[in-house]
Motif scaffolding. Structure first.
Motif, PDB file in Angstrom:
ATOM      1  N   GLU A 183       0.819  -1.208   0.000  1.00  0.00           N
ATOM      2  CA  GLU A 183       0.000   0.000   0.000  1.00  0.00           C
ATOM      3  C   GLU A 183       0.855   1.262   0.000  1.00  0.00           C
ATOM      4  O   GLU A 183       0.537   2.245  -0.682  1.00  0.00           O
ATOM      5  CB  GLU A 183      -0.935  -0.008   1.220  1.00  0.00           C
ATOM      6  CG  GLU A 183      -2.026   1.039   1.188  1.00  0.00           C
ATOM      7  CD  GLU A 183      -2.915   0.911  -0.031  1.00  0.00           C
ATOM      8  OE1 GLU A 183      -3.200   1.964  -0.655  1.00  0.00           O
ATOM      9  OE2 GLU A 183      -3.313  -0.208  -0.384  1.00  0.00           O
ATOM     10  N   GLU A 184       1.956   1.217   0.725  1.00  0.00           N
ATOM     11  CA  GLU A 184       2.834   2.389   0.798  1.00  0.00           C
ATOM     12  C   GLU A 184       3.531   2.680  -0.532  1.00  0.00           C
ATOM     13  O   GLU A 184       4.037   3.789  -0.731  1.00  0.00           O
ATOM     14  CB  GLU A 184       3.880   2.182   1.895  1.00  0.00           C
ATOM     15  CG  GLU A 184       3.306   2.179   3.304  1.00  0.00           C
ATOM     16  CD  GLU A 184       4.371   1.869   4.350  1.00  0.00           C
ATOM     17  OE1 GLU A 184       5.563   2.063   4.060  1.00  0.00           O
ATOM     18  OE2 GLU A 184       4.001   1.432   5.452  1.00  0.00           O
ATOM     19  N   GLN A 185       3.571   1.693  -1.409  1.00  0.00           N
ATOM     20  CA  GLN A 185       4.260   1.878  -2.694  1.00  0.00           C
ATOM     21  C   GLN A 185       3.364   2.504  -3.760  1.00  0.00           C
ATOM     22  O   GLN A 185       3.847   2.899  -4.825  1.00  0.00           O
ATOM     23  CB  GLN A 185       4.802   0.543  -3.223  1.00  0.00           C
ATOM     24  CG  GLN A 185       5.594  -0.276  -2.221  1.00  0.00           C
ATOM     25  CD  GLN A 185       6.643   0.522  -1.492  1.00  0.00           C
ATOM     26  OE1 GLN A 185       7.486   1.166  -2.114  1.00  0.00           O
ATOM     27  NE2 GLN A 185       6.594   0.484  -0.167  1.00  0.00           N
ATOM     28  N   GLN A 186       2.066   2.571  -3.499  1.00  0.00           N
ATOM     29  CA  GLN A 186       1.157   3.110  -4.510  1.00  0.00           C
ATOM     30  C   GLN A 186       1.412   4.599  -4.710  1.00  0.00           C
ATOM     31  O   GLN A 186       1.548   5.345  -3.741  1.00  0.00           O
ATOM     32  CB  GLN A 186      -0.299   2.872  -4.106  1.00  0.00           C
ATOM     33  CG  GLN A 186      -0.638   1.410  -3.836  1.00  0.00           C
ATOM     34  CD  GLN A 186      -0.214   0.499  -4.978  1.00  0.00           C
ATOM     35  OE1 GLN A 186      -0.559   0.720  -6.127  1.00  0.00           O
ATOM     36  NE2 GLN A 186       0.557  -0.536  -4.638  1.00  0.00           N
ATOM     37  N   PRO A 187       1.479   5.055  -5.953  1.00  0.00           N
ATOM     38  CA  PRO A 187       1.833   6.459  -6.206  1.00  0.00           C
ATOM     39  C   PRO A 187       0.779   7.444  -5.723  1.00  0.00           C
ATOM     40  O   PRO A 187       1.092   8.596  -5.408  1.00  0.00           O
ATOM     41  CB  PRO A 187       1.994   6.515  -7.732  1.00  0.00           C
ATOM     42  CG  PRO A 187       1.209   5.347  -8.244  1.00  0.00           C
ATOM     43  CD  PRO A 187       1.324   4.285  -7.196  1.00  0.00           C
ATOM     44  N   THR A 188      -0.482   7.024  -5.683  1.00  0.00           N
ATOM     45  CA  THR A 188      -1.565   7.897  -5.230  1.00  0.00           C
ATOM     46  C   THR A 188      -2.543   7.101  -4.378  1.00  0.00           C
ATOM     47  O   THR A 188      -2.549   5.865  -4.402  1.00  0.00           O
ATOM     48  CB  THR A 188      -2.336   8.506  -6.419  1.00  0.00           C
ATOM     49  OG1 THR A 188      -2.901   7.438  -7.199  1.00  0.00           O
ATOM     50  CG2 THR A 188      -1.419   9.360  -7.298  1.00  0.00           C
ATOM     51  N   PHE A 189      -3.358   7.814  -3.638  1.00  0.00           N
ATOM     52  CA  PHE A 189      -4.439   7.179  -2.905  1.00  0.00           C
ATOM     53  C   PHE A 189      -5.525   6.726  -3.874  1.00  0.00           C
ATOM     54  O   PHE A 189      -5.769   7.370  -4.899  1.00  0.00           O
ATOM     55  CB  PHE A 189      -5.054   8.145  -1.894  1.00  0.00           C
ATOM     56  CG  PHE A 189      -4.258   8.299  -0.630  1.00  0.00           C
ATOM     57  CD1 PHE A 189      -4.606   7.602   0.509  1.00  0.00           C
ATOM     58  CD2 PHE A 189      -3.165   9.168  -0.585  1.00  0.00           C
ATOM     59  CE1 PHE A 189      -3.880   7.743   1.688  1.00  0.00           C
ATOM     60  CE2 PHE A 189      -2.425   9.310   0.586  1.00  0.00           C
ATOM     61  CZ  PHE A 189      -2.788   8.599   1.718  1.00  0.00           C
ATOM     62  N   ALA A 190      -6.170   5.614  -3.548  1.00  0.00           N
ATOM     63  CA  ALA A 190      -7.310   5.145  -4.332  1.00  0.00           C
ATOM     64  C   ALA A 190      -8.539   5.984  -3.988  1.00  0.00           C
ATOM     65  O   ALA A 190      -8.528   6.747  -3.015  1.00  0.00           O
ATOM     66  CB  ALA A 190      -7.570   3.672  -4.017  1.00  0.00           C
ATOM     67  N   PRO A 191      -9.616   5.890  -4.788  1.00  0.00           N
ATOM     68  CA  PRO A 191     -10.871   6.529  -4.393  1.00  0.00           C
ATOM     69  C   PRO A 191     -11.244   6.129  -2.971  1.00  0.00           C
ATOM     70  O   PRO A 191     -10.910   5.025  -2.516  1.00  0.00           O
ATOM     71  CB  PRO A 191     -11.869   5.990  -5.417  1.00  0.00           C
ATOM     72  CG  PRO A 191     -11.044   5.697  -6.625  1.00  0.00           C
ATOM     73  CD  PRO A 191      -9.724   5.210  -6.093  1.00  0.00           C
ATOM     74  N   HIS A 192     -11.952   7.010  -2.275  1.00  0.00           N
ATOM     75  CA  HIS A 192     -12.118   6.873  -0.831  1.00  0.00           C
ATOM     76  C   HIS A 192     -12.623   5.498  -0.386  1.00  0.00           C
ATOM     77  O   HIS A 192     -12.033   4.875   0.503  1.00  0.00           O
ATOM     78  CB  HIS A 192     -13.061   7.946  -0.293  1.00  0.00           C
ATOM     79  CG  HIS A 192     -13.313   7.822   1.181  1.00  0.00           C
ATOM     80  ND1 HIS A 192     -12.342   8.065   2.135  1.00  0.00           N
ATOM     81  CD2 HIS A 192     -14.427   7.416   1.864  1.00  0.00           C
ATOM     82  CE1 HIS A 192     -12.837   7.840   3.343  1.00  0.00           C
ATOM     83  NE2 HIS A 192     -14.091   7.448   3.215  1.00  0.00           N
ATOM     84  N   ASP A 193     -13.691   5.008  -0.966  1.00  0.00           N
ATOM     85  CA  ASP A 193     -14.263   3.736  -0.514  1.00  0.00           C
ATOM     86  C   ASP A 193     -13.273   2.584  -0.697  1.00  0.00           C
ATOM     87  O   ASP A 193     -13.144   1.706   0.162  1.00  0.00           O
ATOM     88  CB  ASP A 193     -15.571   3.438  -1.264  1.00  0.00           C
ATOM     89  CG  ASP A 193     -16.709   4.334  -0.808  1.00  0.00           C
ATOM     90  OD1 ASP A 193     -16.555   5.017   0.228  1.00  0.00           O
ATOM     91  OD2 ASP A 193     -17.751   4.373  -1.500  1.00  0.00           O
ATOM     92  N   THR A 194     -12.568   2.599  -1.828  1.00  0.00           N
ATOM     93  CA  THR A 194     -11.571   1.563  -2.089  1.00  0.00           C
ATOM     94  C   THR A 194     -10.410   1.685  -1.115  1.00  0.00           C
ATOM     95  O   THR A 194      -9.925   0.676  -0.572  1.00  0.00           O
ATOM     96  CB  THR A 194     -11.049   1.664  -3.531  1.00  0.00           C
ATOM     97  OG1 THR A 194     -12.145   1.516  -4.439  1.00  0.00           O
ATOM     98  CG2 THR A 194     -10.010   0.589  -3.816  1.00  0.00           C
ATOM     99  N   GLN A 195      -9.961   2.937  -0.881  1.00  0.00           N
ATOM    100  CA  GLN A 195      -8.843   3.146   0.045  1.00  0.00           C
ATOM    101  C   GLN A 195      -9.217   2.723   1.463  1.00  0.00           C
ATOM    102  O   GLN A 195      -8.411   2.110   2.179  1.00  0.00           O
ATOM    103  CB  GLN A 195      -8.428   4.617   0.044  1.00  0.00           C
ATOM    104  CG  GLN A 195      -7.159   4.899   0.839  1.00  0.00           C
ATOM    105  CD  GLN A 195      -5.958   4.184   0.260  1.00  0.00           C
ATOM    106  OE1 GLN A 195      -5.627   4.366  -0.900  1.00  0.00           O
ATOM    107  NE2 GLN A 195      -5.285   3.364   1.060  1.00  0.00           N
ATOM    108  N   LEU A 196     -10.444   3.020   1.871  1.00  0.00           N
ATOM    109  CA  LEU A 196     -10.875   2.637   3.214  1.00  0.00           C
ATOM    110  C   LEU A 196     -10.936   1.121   3.358  1.00  0.00           C
ATOM    111  O   LEU A 196     -10.548   0.565   4.392  1.00  0.00           O
ATOM    112  CB  LEU A 196     -12.247   3.258   3.515  1.00  0.00           C
ATOM    113  CG  LEU A 196     -12.765   3.079   4.951  1.00  0.00           C
ATOM    114  CD1 LEU A 196     -11.807   3.703   5.955  1.00  0.00           C
ATOM    115  CD2 LEU A 196     -14.159   3.695   5.084  1.00  0.00           C
ATOM    116  N   GLU A 197     -11.370   0.441   2.300  1.00  0.00           N
ATOM    117  CA  GLU A 197     -11.404  -1.024   2.331  1.00  0.00           C
ATOM    118  C   GLU A 197      -9.993  -1.579   2.431  1.00  0.00           C
ATOM    119  O   GLU A 197      -9.735  -2.524   3.196  1.00  0.00           O
ATOM    120  CB  GLU A 197     -12.108  -1.548   1.081  1.00  0.00           C
ATOM    121  CG  GLU A 197     -12.364  -3.049   1.080  1.00  0.00           C
ATOM    122  CD  GLU A 197     -11.154  -3.873   0.637  1.00  0.00           C
ATOM    123  OE1 GLU A 197     -10.988  -5.012   1.129  1.00  0.00           O
ATOM    124  OE2 GLU A 197     -10.376  -3.359  -0.200  1.00  0.00           O
TER     125      GLU A 197
END
Length: 366
Positions: free
Chosen positions: A188-202
């Motif tokens: 998760e820390e390697q992802q260049p950006t945050f995912a859309p909120h619901d996906t990121q929260l999951e």
């Protein structure tokens, strides 16, 4: 409180005996191993012993267990399982500090920093940092090996092979889930950006559950209960209590990782912000920020922050309302756990003690 102190003492005595026994057996390797074995002792001293306590209470939820008398075969098996979890936890922390490049743990240098300092002090050839990483990885591996031996000792002391099989099954699954949960955290820390909120929260919730929540409470409860001969129904009842308490425990840890007092946590305040942890707290805070403020927040998260920048991110998170949201999540998980415990087919005395321990685990302050 007396019983909690008694259990902590029994666990520490058992751990000390285990380390002393291994040291004696390893004497033929010579004095050069002393630094590694000394660090094992230092790392295994103290701590809240939550996992050990949940394991013993999991056992007591199914079968009475006298902590005041002599340590007989039954109490010995429960203690071996409890100590096994503490050794596994210590190994996980050592490896976690390597992965996160942390400088401190429990108010003292992280294991890899200690070994690096040992290298520098002795002016050995090669890279001090590399030696530090190697020493910490090997120490974690050693403690995992000892943890496995202790769990096997607990299983061997139980004459019912089905009870032993179930306990070992829970222990093995826990280890796999923690490793994969840690990998998901790193990924998760390697992802260049945050995912859309619901996906990121999951995603953040999945890391929370498998890296920490399950092995902090649910797995210790189930291991202890299985050793005691729990039925499938009893295990389901304890799992329904243990998982939400584990979630509450880790949500509290996430708050401590941002706002915790360094004197109490043993790690610098805001450490999770410097490491760029995409926790549930951080995910909720971002969602509540205006676009411009969110971009600034994202740019700072995970960077080499000075004290003022850490303070700015802390203020931003507080102002976002995310702290209140997480506190509400903690309360709801505790309520869910208590409701499950009320209907669980376990001994009332153990249930009462589980309730008190759960409150302590979830309500630590920052």
């Amino acid at each position: 409180m007396h019983e909690t102190t008694r259990l902590a003492g029994l666990v520490q005595e058992r751990i000390n005996d285990v380390v002393a026994r291994h040291r004696k057996a390893l004497e033929p390797l010579g004095p050069d191993t002393e630094a590694l074995l000394n660090e094992a002792i230092g790392f295994l001293s103290g701590g809240k012993r939550f996992r050990a306590q949940f394991a013993v209470l999991g056992y007591r939820a199914i079968r009475p267990l006298d902590l005041e008398g002599e340590v007989g075969e039954e109490l010995g098996a429960a203690l071996d399982a409890a100590c096994s979890l503490e050794l596994f936890h210590a190994a996980a922390l050592i490896h976690d500090d390597v992965i996160d490049r942390s400088d401190t743990r429990r108010g003292r240098p992280a294991a890899h920093r200690m070994f690096a300092a040992l290298h520098a002090t002795n002016s050995w050839r090669g890279s001090a940092d590399h030696f530090g990483l190697a020493g910490a990885i090997l120490l974690g591996d050693l403690l995992q090996s000892w943890a496995d031996e202790l769990m096997q000792s607990a299983c061997d002391a139980i004459r019912d092979p089905e009870r032993s099989r179930r306990a070992r099954e829970h222990f093995n699954r826990m280890r796999s889930e923690v490793a994969l949960g840690q990998y998901l955290d790193v990924l998760e820390e390697q992802q260049p950006t945050f995912a859309p909120h619901d996906t990121q929260l999951e995603r953040s919730t999945r890391v929370l559950v498998y890296k920490s929540a399950k092995y902090s409470v649910e797995a210790p409860l189930l291991i202890g209960a299985a050793l005691a001969g729990a039925s499938a129904e009893q295990e389901r009842g304890l799992a329904s209590f243990g998982l939400p308490i584990g979630v509450a425990f880790q949500l509290r840890d996430d708050l401590l990782g941002v706002f915790g007092d360094e004197e109490l946590t043993g790690k610098p305040a805001g450490d999770d912000l410097v490491e760029g942890k995409r926790t549930v707290l951080v995910t909720l805070a971002r969602e509540n920020l205006p676009d411009t403020q969110r971009r600034i927040f994202d740019d700072l998260l995970g960077e080499d922050l000075d004290r003022d920048q850490v303070g700015m991110l802390q203020t931003t998170i507080r102002g976002s309302g995310a702290v209140e949201q997480v506190e509400d999540m903690i309360s709801r998980n505790v309520d869910r756990a208590m409701a499950a415990l009320e209907s669980a087919p376990v001994h009332a005395d153990a249930a009462a003690r589980l309730s008190k321990l759960a409150e302590r685990a979830a309500r630590r302050t920052f």
